[in-house]
Structures are given as structure tokens and as C-alpha cells.
Design an enzyme around this catalytic site. Structure first.
Site, short mmCIF file in Angstrom:
data_model
loop_
_atom_site.label_atom_id
_atom_site.label_comp_id
_atom_site.label_asym_id
_atom_site.label_seq_id
_atom_site.Cartn_x
_atom_site.Cartn_y
_atom_site.Cartn_z
N ASP A 38 50.68 85.20 11.06
CA ASP A 38 49.54 85.98 10.62
C ASP A 38 50.11 87.14 9.82
O ASP A 38 51.29 87.14 9.47
CB ASP A 38 48.62 86.38 11.80
CG ASP A 38 49.23 87.44 12.70
OD1 ASP A 38 50.39 87.84 12.47
OD2 ASP A 38 48.53 87.88 13.64
N HIS A 96 62.91 65.61 33.21
CA HIS A 96 61.98 66.42 32.42
C HIS A 96 60.99 65.54 31.66
O HIS A 96 59.85 65.94 31.41
CB HIS A 96 62.75 67.31 31.46
CG HIS A 96 63.69 68.23 32.16
ND1 HIS A 96 63.27 69.18 33.05
CD2 HIS A 96 65.05 68.30 32.13
CE1 HIS A 96 64.32 69.82 33.54
NE2 HIS A 96 65.41 69.31 33.01
N HIS A 152 64.28 71.59 28.63
CA HIS A 152 63.37 71.14 29.70
C HIS A 152 62.00 70.72 29.19
O HIS A 152 61.39 69.81 29.75
CB HIS A 152 63.17 72.27 30.73
CG HIS A 152 64.41 72.58 31.51
ND1 HIS A 152 64.40 73.32 32.66
CD2 HIS A 152 65.71 72.26 31.29
CE1 HIS A 152 65.63 73.45 33.12
NE2 HIS A 152 66.44 72.80 32.31
N THR A 207 52.43 89.32 18.88
CA THR A 207 53.02 89.10 20.20
C THR A 207 53.61 87.70 20.40
O THR A 207 54.34 87.47 21.36
CB THR A 207 51.93 89.25 21.29
OG1 THR A 207 50.89 88.31 20.97
CG2 THR A 207 51.37 90.66 21.31
N CYS A 232 53.31 85.87 15.19
CA CYS A 232 52.21 86.84 15.14
C CYS A 232 52.71 88.11 15.81
O CYS A 232 53.91 88.26 16.05
CB CYS A 232 50.93 86.29 15.77
SG CYS A 232 51.02 85.91 17.53
C1 RB5 Z 1 46.70 90.72 15.45
O1 RB5 Z 1 46.33 92.03 15.53
C2 RB5 Z 1 47.29 90.27 16.79
O2 RB5 Z 1 46.26 90.09 17.71
C3 RB5 Z 1 48.09 89.00 16.60
O3 RB5 Z 1 49.13 89.23 15.72
C4 RB5 Z 1 48.71 88.38 17.83
O4 RB5 Z 1 49.53 89.30 18.49
C5 RB5 Z 1 47.78 87.66 18.73
O5 RB5 Z 1 48.16 87.12 19.76
#
Ligand code: RB5
Length: 160
Positions: A10, A135, A100, A69, A67
Site C-alpha cells: 500500500d 508439516h 513448516h 504493519t 503495508c
Molecule cells: C494504512 O494506514 C495501514 O492501515 C496499513 O498500512 C496496514 O498497516 C494495515 O494493516
């Protein structure tokens, strides 16, 4: 032999995506960058669908999604048939997810991981083989759950 790797992000992952594309091409892999190119805000399920869809249809051997996180990408990618997406944040998770879980999509956090760690994780993840054996039985059980739940290979009508 090089892998066919689809990669997407993203807006938060665009810069890191560029670094990973360069790294993977340097290692001899065939990389398809599914976007985005700009850092204007986008919705991560759109890019998760492009990459996970390519893996699900066997157009790519592996997928990488970035993204903020690494969490939303993983949730979205796992809606696709045959996709085993994981969020990795260190050597242990990168290696175990291959040995695994035979993970075929790796999701990464652009916000929390430094460049050197990201590079190590990517390197380990692309070169680690699945151990199979016990596995495989567990992955077969996951595939059975997927068949029972009727996950669509196209991911429904979302995000087209
Ligand atoms: C975008 O703000 C954020 O929500 C996205 O990059 C991600 O971390 C979602 O899981």
C-alpha cells in the site's frame, strides 16, 4: 533457479517495495511489481488481491506484500485459495514460515522493520525450502478447511 515473485504494497510500503524489488532482481528472481508506484493513499486489500490472486492462479510462485504493519495484507491475502500468507518480522518467523508452513506469501511491516532486517528476512524467505514430512499433513488439513469453507480463487467481487 529463480522464482517468479509478485510484489505489491500500500502507500506505506512503496519505498520498501522498491528496495525489495531491487534485492530480488539482484538475486536472479523474476519479479513482477504489481504497484502502486506512488505514495498517495490506497487501500491494501486491492494490492493484496493482485498479488495473492497471482499466487492462487499459479502465475507467481511466491508473493510479497508490504503495508504499515504487514497485518492487513496478510488477512486479505489469506482469503485466496491455496494462499498461505504470513507476517514475518524476524529471522525465526521468516525461516519457520517456509520450513513448516510452506508460506507462499510473505507480508512485511514497512513501519516497524529497518532496511537491514528487511533485507535479511527477504533473503532467508526466498532461499528456505519447505521441510514437508509431518508439516505436509498439517497443510493438507488446512487445505481441507479451505475446501469446506469454499474460499473463492478470485476473492469474490471486491477490489476489482
Ligand atoms: C494504512 O494506514 C495501514 O492501515 C496499513 O498500512 C496496514 O498497516 C494495515 O494493516
Amino acid at each position: 533457479m529463480g522464482l517468479r515473485i509478485a510484489i505489491g504494497s500500500d502507500h506505506r510500503g512503496v519505498r520498501v517495495k522498491g528496495l525489495i524489488v531491487e534485492q530480488l532482481r539482484g538475486l536472479g528472481h523474476d519479479v513482477v511489481d504489481m504497484g502502486p508506484e506512488e505514495t498517495a493513499p490506497v487501500d491494501y486489500p486491492v494490492y493484496a488481491s493482485k498479488v495473492a490472486g497471482a499466487v492462487s492462479r499459479s502465475e507467481a510462485d511466491r508473493g510479497i506484500l508490504i503495508c504499515g504493519t504487514g497485518l492487513g495484507m496478510s488477512i486479505a491475502a489469506n482469503k485466496f485459495r491455496g494462499v498461505r500468507a504470513v507476517t514475518c518480522h524476524d529471522d525465526v518467523t521468516a525461516e519457520a514460515s517456509r520450513r513448516h508452513n510452506n508460506a507462499n506469501v510473505m507480508c512485511l511491516s514497512a513501519d516497524m522493520l529497518g532496511e537491514r532486517l528487511l533485507s535479511r528476512i527477504v533473503d532467508l524467505w526466498v532461499r528456505t525450502d519447505f521441510e514437508a514430512g509431518r508439516h505436509q499433513r498439517r497443510l493438507d488439513q488446512i487445505a481441507e478447511i479451505e475446501a469446506e469453507q469454499g474460499t473463492s480463487p478470485e476473492g469474490g467481487s471486491c477490489c476489482g
